[in-house]
Design a protein around this motif. Structure first.
Motif, PDB file in Angstrom:
ATOM      1  N   GLY A 107      13.972 -33.238  94.386  1.00 17.47           N
ATOM      2  CA  GLY A 107      13.006 -33.592  93.295  1.00 17.47           C
ATOM      3  C   GLY A 107      11.679 -33.521  93.191  1.00 17.47           C
ATOM      4  N   ASP A 217      15.744 -39.041  93.245  1.00 15.31           N
ATOM      5  CA  ASP A 217      15.660 -38.735  91.853  1.00 15.31           C
ATOM      6  C   ASP A 217      17.162 -38.907  90.969  1.00 15.31           C
ATOM      7  OD1 ASP A 217      12.735 -38.422  91.672  1.00 15.31           O
ATOM      8  OD2 ASP A 217      12.838 -36.213  91.232  1.00 15.31           O
ATOM      9  N   PHE A 221      16.807 -41.813  88.581  1.00  8.77           N
ATOM     10  CA  PHE A 221      16.875 -41.129  87.268  1.00  8.77           C
ATOM     11  C   PHE A 221      15.622 -41.386  86.544  1.00  8.77           C
ATOM     12  CE2 PHE A 221      18.359 -39.889  82.989  1.00  8.77           C
ATOM     13  CZ  PHE A 221      19.047 -38.994  83.483  1.00  8.77           C
ATOM     14  N   TYR A 223      13.642 -39.682  84.438  1.00  9.92           N
ATOM     15  CA  TYR A 223      13.195 -38.804  83.402  1.00  9.92           C
ATOM     16  C   TYR A 223      13.150 -39.416  82.342  1.00  9.92           C
ATOM     17  CZ  TYR A 223      15.432 -35.916  87.019  1.00  9.92           C
ATOM     18  OH  TYR A 223      15.516 -35.265  88.390  1.00  9.92           O
ATOM     19  N   GLN A 224      12.184 -38.926  81.330  1.00  4.88           N
ATOM     20  CA  GLN A 224      11.888 -39.525  80.259  1.00  4.88           C
ATOM     21  C   GLN A 224      12.037 -38.257  79.086  1.00  4.88           C
ATOM     22  OE1 GLN A 224      11.533 -42.534  79.359  1.00  4.88           O
ATOM     23  NE2 GLN A 224      10.924 -43.622  81.087  1.00  4.88           N
ATOM     24  N   VAL A 227      14.542 -33.441  77.972  1.00  2.00           N
ATOM     25  CA  VAL A 227      14.877 -32.716  79.470  1.00  2.00           C
ATOM     26  C   VAL A 227      16.100 -32.112  79.221  1.00  2.00           C
ATOM     27  CG1 VAL A 227      15.481 -33.246  81.694  1.00  2.00           C
ATOM     28  CG2 VAL A 227      13.766 -34.758  80.510  1.00  2.00           C
ATOM     29  N   PHE A 229      18.912 -30.651  81.242  1.00  2.00           N
ATOM     30  CA  PHE A 229      19.506 -30.924  82.959  1.00  2.00           C
ATOM     31  C   PHE A 229      20.554 -29.696  83.123  1.00  2.00           C
ATOM     32  CE2 PHE A 229      18.594 -34.946  81.261  1.00  2.00           C
ATOM     33  CZ  PHE A 229      17.794 -35.629  82.391  1.00  2.00           C
ATOM     34  N   ALA A 243      16.127 -38.663  77.692  1.00  2.00           N
ATOM     35  CA  ALA A 243      16.450 -38.707  78.841  1.00  2.00           C
ATOM     36  C   ALA A 243      16.738 -40.115  79.218  1.00  2.00           C
ATOM     37  CB  ALA A 243      15.901 -37.712  79.789  1.00  2.00           C
ATOM     38  N   ARG A 247      19.382 -43.438  81.139  1.00  2.00           N
ATOM     39  CA  ARG A 247      19.355 -43.884  82.375  1.00  2.00           C
ATOM     40  C   ARG A 247      20.346 -45.037  82.858  1.00  2.00           C
ATOM     41  NH1 ARG A 247      14.336 -45.439  82.014  1.00  2.00           N
ATOM     42  NH2 ARG A 247      13.613 -43.204  82.618  1.00  2.00           N
TER      43      ARG A 247
END
Length: 294
Positions: A107, A217, A221, A223-224, A227, A229, A243, A247
């Motif tokens: 990550g 990561d 998790f 991420y916002q 995203v 994946f 994202a 979570r």
């Protein structure tokens, strides 16, 4: 796409060999430094016999010589006691490192890939075991002792090619009775093969340890927003507009996966641990070495 069957010229073959071995010195040096943090020693058998470590005191019986009596311990009671030592022998340890494409993930540029950390841990563990007189090798390859084996293992680890999928599994047909096994992977795809492998290993008297190795990561998790994946192999893709909203569900599933892995290991008499690539590897290396002696 058809495979290229044109044979390599000697120069091309040499170039590929040089490229494959370019990282050998660095991996070996890093593994040696890491292995130096662990004090090796022969693993005990949890029974009395030839060895250096204290096992237990037992009452003296007919046939024990006066030299065998521990007079200091015996002086604290009316009976005579013998100091038994724990039997020790060399072990055979097979190490499996996942080469699924998912292990190539990192990550951040400041962190190693999971594959790189797995190779480092596998080689450092092998070096500690080899110093203790154990026989070590990758699962499915000859298990050997001696100083030359570390170089063979380093080369084998660095020349591993990633499989077609994001995950892979060990070949259960290569298991041998009485071995100690170490399985290192991310186990992010549900490893439905695991109960069968552990059951087969247990039937052979083969015990060991499983290590789940993740990038931070993959645990946090972080991420916002929007995203996309994608798995490393490209087999999986998910387009998320929120994202951050995933979570909690992701973390819950990861916790459930880890609990399942731990339960599978415990049920087979194995040990289960986990490690993040942003953490120092010395602690988990020490753990692996210690649990292999249980």
């Amino acid at each position: 796409m058809p495979l290229n069957t044109v044979p390599l010229t000697p120069a091309e073959l040499q170039a590929r060999a040089n490229a494959a071995s370019a990282h050998l010195p660095g991996l070996i040096l890093s593994a040696e430094r890491l292995a130096a943090m662990v004090a090796p020693g022969a693993h005990g058998l949890r029974r009395a016999g030839p060895g250096e470590d204290f096992w237990q005191y037992r009452p003296a019986t007919q046939g024990d010589t006066a030299r065998a009596i521990d007079w200091r311990r015996s002086g604290r009671s009316d009976a005579q006691f013998v100091r038994d030592r724990e039997a020790q022998t060399a072990q055979s340890v097979a190490i499996w490192v996942s080469n699924g494409q998912g292990m190539q993930f990192t990550g951040g540029a400041d962190r190693p890939t999971k594959a790189a950390r797995a190779r480092l841990l596998a080689l450092a563990l092998a070096m500690v075991l080899l110093r203790g007189g154990e026989k070590v090798g990758l699962l499915g390859q000859p298990l050997r002792s001696g100083r030359m084996q570390a170089g063979r293992l380093a080369e084998a680890l660095l020349t591993m090619t990633a499989g077609a999928g994001d995950d892979d599994q060990p070949d259960a047909d290569t298991l041998r009775p009485g071995q100690r096994l170490v399985l290192i992977g991310d186990f992010l795809e549900r490893p439905d093969w695991l109960p069968g492998v552990l059951s087969r290993a247990s039937a052979m008297g083969a015990r060991g340890a499983m290590l789940q190795l993740l990038d931070p990561d993959e645990e946090a998790f972080p991420y916002q927003g929007a995203v996309v994946f994608r798995s490393v192999s490209g087999a999986f893709s998910h387009d998320s507009r929120d994202a951050g909203g995933l979570r909690d569900a992701y973390r819950q599933r990861l916790a459930e996966r880890r609990d399942w892995l731990a339960a599978q290991a415990t049920g087979a008499g194995w040990h289960f641990g986990h490690h993040r690539t942003d953490h120092a590897p010395a602690v988990v290396l020490e753990w692996l070495y210690q649990v292999l002696g249980d």
